[in-house]
Design a protein around this motif. Structure first.
Motif, PDB file in Angstrom:
ATOM      1  N   ARG A 168      25.631  38.632  44.874  1.00 54.67           N
ATOM      2  CA  ARG A 168      25.907  37.393  45.598  1.00 54.67           C
ATOM      3  C   ARG A 168      26.738  36.403  44.788  1.00 54.67           C
ATOM      4  O   ARG A 168      26.850  35.226  45.129  1.00 54.67           O
ATOM      5  N   GLY A 169      27.324  36.891  43.696  1.00 56.42           N
ATOM      6  CA  GLY A 169      28.220  36.042  42.921  1.00 56.42           C
ATOM      7  C   GLY A 169      27.530  35.126  41.942  1.00 56.42           C
ATOM      8  O   GLY A 169      28.119  34.142  41.477  1.00 56.42           O
ATOM      9  N   GLU A 170      26.283  35.440  41.621  1.00 56.63           N
ATOM     10  CA  GLU A 170      25.542  34.640  40.650  1.00 56.63           C
ATOM     11  C   GLU A 170      24.627  35.580  39.865  1.00 56.63           C
ATOM     12  O   GLU A 170      24.669  36.794  40.063  1.00 56.63           O
ATOM     13  N   GLY A 171      23.823  35.024  38.969  1.00 54.11           N
ATOM     14  CA  GLY A 171      22.972  35.875  38.145  1.00 54.11           C
ATOM     15  C   GLY A 171      23.660  36.255  36.841  1.00 54.11           C
ATOM     16  O   GLY A 171      24.650  35.622  36.437  1.00 54.11           O
ATOM     17  N   PRO A 172      23.192  37.307  36.173  1.00 57.19           N
ATOM     18  CA  PRO A 172      23.704  37.669  34.840  1.00 57.19           C
ATOM     19  C   PRO A 172      25.037  38.411  34.895  1.00 57.19           C
ATOM     20  O   PRO A 172      25.174  39.534  34.394  1.00 57.19           O
ATOM     21  N   ILE A 173      26.027  37.798  35.496  1.00 59.19           N
ATOM     22  CA  ILE A 173      27.327  38.450  35.684  1.00 59.19           C
ATOM     23  C   ILE A 173      28.001  38.738  34.354  1.00 59.19           C
ATOM     24  O   ILE A 173      28.459  39.856  34.093  1.00 59.19           O
ATOM     25  N   VAL A 174      28.077  37.729  33.501  1.00 63.36           N
ATOM     26  CA  VAL A 174      28.776  37.888  32.225  1.00 63.36           C
ATOM     27  C   VAL A 174      28.082  38.927  31.352  1.00 63.36           C
ATOM     28  O   VAL A 174      28.733  39.809  30.771  1.00 63.36           O
ATOM     29  N   GLU A 175      26.755  38.848  31.292  1.00 64.42           N
ATOM     30  CA  GLU A 175      26.004  39.771  30.434  1.00 64.42           C
ATOM     31  C   GLU A 175      26.158  41.218  30.885  1.00 64.42           C
ATOM     32  O   GLU A 175      26.385  42.124  30.059  1.00 64.42           O
ATOM     33  N   THR A 176      26.038  41.468  32.186  1.00 66.31           N
ATOM     34  CA  THR A 176      26.104  42.841  32.676  1.00 66.31           C
ATOM     35  C   THR A 176      27.534  43.383  32.659  1.00 66.31           C
ATOM     36  O   THR A 176      27.751  44.564  32.357  1.00 66.31           O
ATOM     37  N   LEU A 177      28.505  42.539  32.965  1.00 71.46           N
ATOM     38  CA  LEU A 177      29.897  42.992  32.902  1.00 71.46           C
ATOM     39  C   LEU A 177      30.300  43.305  31.462  1.00 71.46           C
ATOM     40  O   LEU A 177      31.082  44.244  31.220  1.00 71.46           O
ATOM     41  N   THR A 178      29.758  42.562  30.524  1.00 69.31           N
ATOM     42  CA  THR A 178      30.035  42.832  29.113  1.00 69.31           C
ATOM     43  C   THR A 178      29.571  44.234  28.732  1.00 69.31           C
ATOM     44  O   THR A 178      30.250  44.949  27.970  1.00 69.31           O
ATOM     45  N   ARG A 179      28.441  44.684  29.280  1.00 68.85           N
ATOM     46  CA  ARG A 179      27.945  46.036  28.984  1.00 68.85           C
ATOM     47  C   ARG A 179      28.936  47.091  29.474  1.00 68.85           C
ATOM     48  O   ARG A 179      29.176  48.094  28.796  1.00 68.85           O
ATOM     49  N   ILE A 180      29.493  46.867  30.657  1.00 66.07           N
ATOM     50  CA  ILE A 180      30.472  47.816  31.189  1.00 66.07           C
ATOM     51  C   ILE A 180      31.738  47.806  30.345  1.00 66.07           C
ATOM     52  O   ILE A 180      32.287  48.852  29.993  1.00 66.07           O
ATOM     53  N   ALA A 181      32.202  46.606  30.014  1.00 68.52           N
ATOM     54  CA  ALA A 181      33.447  46.486  29.250  1.00 68.52           C
ATOM     55  C   ALA A 181      33.326  47.114  27.864  1.00 68.52           C
ATOM     56  O   ALA A 181      34.326  47.568  27.296  1.00 68.52           O
ATOM     57  N   ALA A 182      32.113  47.144  27.325  1.00 71.04           N
ATOM     58  CA  ALA A 182      31.895  47.717  25.998  1.00 71.04           C
ATOM     59  C   ALA A 182      31.715  49.232  26.037  1.00 71.04           C
ATOM     60  O   ALA A 182      31.644  49.880  24.983  1.00 71.04           O
ATOM     61  N   ASP A 183      31.678  49.813  27.228  1.00 74.78           N
ATOM     62  CA  ASP A 183      31.460  51.249  27.392  1.00 74.78           C
ATOM     63  C   ASP A 183      32.800  51.930  27.628  1.00 74.78           C
ATOM     64  O   ASP A 183      33.387  51.819  28.713  1.00 74.78           O
ATOM     65  N   ASP A 243      38.282  36.401  30.912  1.00 78.13           N
ATOM     66  CA  ASP A 243      38.460  36.621  29.476  1.00 78.13           C
ATOM     67  C   ASP A 243      37.958  38.005  29.069  1.00 78.13           C
ATOM     68  O   ASP A 243      38.608  38.714  28.285  1.00 78.13           O
ATOM     69  N   ILE A 244      36.796  38.410  29.611  1.00 75.78           N
ATOM     70  CA  ILE A 244      36.249  39.735  29.310  1.00 75.78           C
ATOM     71  C   ILE A 244      37.203  40.823  29.781  1.00 75.78           C
ATOM     72  O   ILE A 244      37.499  41.782  29.061  1.00 75.78           O
ATOM     73  N   LEU A 245      37.693  40.680  31.013  1.00 81.29           N
ATOM     74  CA  LEU A 245      38.565  41.703  31.582  1.00 81.29           C
ATOM     75  C   LEU A 245      39.891  41.787  30.849  1.00 81.29           C
ATOM     76  O   LEU A 245      40.426  42.887  30.626  1.00 81.29           O
ATOM     77  N   GLU A 246      40.437  40.652  30.434  1.00 80.73           N
ATOM     78  CA  GLU A 246      41.685  40.665  29.678  1.00 80.73           C
ATOM     79  C   GLU A 246      41.503  41.359  28.332  1.00 80.73           C
ATOM     80  O   GLU A 246      42.372  42.099  27.872  1.00 80.73           O
ATOM     81  N   THR A 247      40.354  41.142  27.703  1.00 81.69           N
ATOM     82  CA  THR A 247      40.088  41.737  26.397  1.00 81.69           C
ATOM     83  C   THR A 247      39.810  43.233  26.494  1.00 81.69           C
ATOM     84  O   THR A 247      40.154  44.005  25.595  1.00 81.69           O
ATOM     85  N   SER A 248      39.220  43.656  27.602  1.00 80.55           N
ATOM     86  CA  SER A 248      38.680  45.008  27.735  1.00 80.55           C
ATOM     87  C   SER A 248      39.724  46.095  27.948  1.00 80.55           C
ATOM     88  O   SER A 248      39.464  47.267  27.688  1.00 80.55           O
ATOM     89  N   HIS A 249      40.887  45.752  28.483  1.00 75.98           N
ATOM     90  CA  HIS A 249      41.911  46.734  28.856  1.00 75.98           C
ATOM     91  C   HIS A 249      41.442  47.616  30.015  1.00 75.98           C
ATOM     92  O   HIS A 249      41.895  48.757  30.168  1.00 75.98           O
ATOM     93  N   LEU A 250      40.520  47.107  30.834  1.00 76.44           N
ATOM     94  CA  LEU A 250      40.075  47.806  32.037  1.00 76.44           C
ATOM     95  C   LEU A 250      41.021  47.502  33.196  1.00 76.44           C
ATOM     96  O   LEU A 250      41.486  46.364  33.352  1.00 76.44           O
ATOM     97  N   THR A 251      41.285  48.496  34.039  1.00 67.59           N
ATOM     98  CA  THR A 251      41.956  48.252  35.317  1.00 67.59           C
ATOM     99  C   THR A 251      40.932  47.642  36.264  1.00 67.59           C
ATOM    100  O   THR A 251      39.786  48.081  36.315  1.00 67.59           O
ATOM    101  N   ALA A 282      40.842  37.665  43.182  1.00 65.66           N
ATOM    102  CA  ALA A 282      41.352  38.919  42.613  1.00 65.66           C
ATOM    103  C   ALA A 282      42.571  38.659  41.731  1.00 65.66           C
ATOM    104  O   ALA A 282      42.692  39.222  40.639  1.00 65.66           O
ATOM    105  N   CYS A 283      43.473  37.832  42.201  1.00 64.07           N
ATOM    106  CA  CYS A 283      44.662  37.486  41.415  1.00 64.07           C
ATOM    107  C   CYS A 283      44.261  36.801  40.109  1.00 64.07           C
ATOM    108  O   CYS A 283      44.785  37.114  39.034  1.00 64.07           O
ATOM    109  N   PHE A 284      43.325  35.877  40.196  1.00 66.51           N
ATOM    110  CA  PHE A 284      42.867  35.152  39.011  1.00 66.51           C
ATOM    111  C   PHE A 284      42.278  36.109  37.979  1.00 66.51           C
ATOM    112  O   PHE A 284      42.463  35.938  36.770  1.00 66.51           O
ATOM    113  N   LEU A 285      41.568  37.122  38.448  1.00 68.80           N
ATOM    114  CA  LEU A 285      40.886  38.062  37.557  1.00 68.80           C
ATOM    115  C   LEU A 285      41.771  39.229  37.119  1.00 68.80           C
ATOM    116  O   LEU A 285      41.336  40.081  36.351  1.00 68.80           O
TER     117      LEU A 285
END
Length: 305
Positions: free
Chosen positions: A24-39, A61-69, A107-110
């Motif tokens: 729903r666009g809230e909750g531990p978004i940064v923490e959980t996305l960081t786990r994916i980006a680190a994998d 910032d996470i997505l830019e650093t991660s090199h994920l599509t 989507a454009c922003f991210l």
């Protein structure tokens, strides 16, 4: 298959499904996305709408650093808010289109390259043809916005029409093909999204579906469903882990799906495309273990090719 899967595809994970507390666009978004980006197993990720601007910035910032599509999943905001791109009420259609436009902006922003959407509820056989017309109009509006300086691809995901599932207009692959043919005449960056977990719910086999939509297929999801047991906690379109008792998809079905994606040119070393896991833990299950299950299943399926 001796070649690495990464030569043929970008392997993704749908963040708000793997971690449903964020859908729903809230909750531990940064923490959980960081786990994916680190994998480093994943080379792509699908995200959805984020309510707080400050969190969006952290995610970017996470997505830019991660090199994920990056892919943006616009389906949750449509489904959770009961918005309908094929409503007979023009005001309701307008609300749905406005929501997708907001998804395109996020989507454009991210830094996403693709936005996925879904049709609205199926109105029944008597009103189905006119509903398809409204859907085409809405998709043309969305594609026009997506391509006005943004160059964003838009894909329509096919869902079931079952009362115990999502019960959406689109729907069967032949009817999805009709929609895609009309929209793509004007907007060449439009296409379809096929989800392995939806095929049993649609009563379609892999060969038929991929042969039908092959010229319009831009995105793929990998997942499972439960079709036969109404008492099962994952009954319907709930995307349980691969190999769950009573489920429809495991290593064998995923292997066949991959084989046909290769045969039909979707998995192509000259242009690796995204295929994302759409998996969700049941209550009491660990997201990390369900993600590990998906990786093992894909590894084994790929090795069997």
């Amino acid at each position: 298959m001796q070649d690495s899967i990464y030569r043929y595809a970008k392997v993704g994970l749908i963040h708000p499904m793997a971690f449903p507390e964020t859908i729903r666009g809230e909750g531990p978004i940064v923490e959980t996305l960081t786990r994916i980006a680190a994998d480093d197993y994943f080379t792509a990720v699908e995200v959805t709408g984020i309510k707080e601007v400050a969190v969006r910035q952290k995610v970017r910032d996470i997505l830019e650093t991660s090199h994920l599509t990056v892919v943006f999943a616009g389906q949750p905001s449509l489904l959770l808010n009961k918005l309908n791109l094929n409503s007979e009420d023009p005001e309701e259609r307008g609300k749905a289109v406005a929501q997708v436009r907001d998804s395109i902006d996020q989507a454009c922003f991210l830094g996403a390259e693709l936005v996925a959407v879904c049709s609205g509820v199926d109105p029944g056989e008597r009103k189905r043809e006119i509903a398809k017309g409204w859907l085409i109009d809405s998709l043309r509006n969305i594609c026009s916005y997506a391509q006005s300086g943004k160059r964003m691809c838009v894909v329509l995901e096919t869902f079931d029409r079952l009362t115990f599932g999502k019960h959406l207009l689109i729907g069967p692959s032949l009817e999805a093909l009709e929609i895609a043919q009309e929209v793509k005449k004007e907007f060449p960056q439009f296409g379809l999204l096929i989800d392995l977990s939806h095929l049993p719910l649609l009563g379609e086999d892999i060969t038929f579906t991929l042969k039908t939509v092959r010229d319009y297929l831009l995105h793929v999801h990998l997942g499972n469903c439960v079709l036969k047991d109404p008492q099962h906690p994952a009954y319907g379109d709930e995307h349980p882990r691969f190999g769950i008792k009573g489920g429809e998809n495991d290593v064998e079905e995923l292997c066949e799906f991959l084989k046909q994606l290769l045969d039909h040119g979707y998995l192509n070393p000259d242009r690796p495309r995204i295929m994302s896991f759409e998996i969700k833990p049941l209550p009491g299950e660990s997201s990390e273990i369900v993600i590990a299950n998906a990786k093992r299943t894909l590894n084994e399926a790929w090795a069997r090719l």
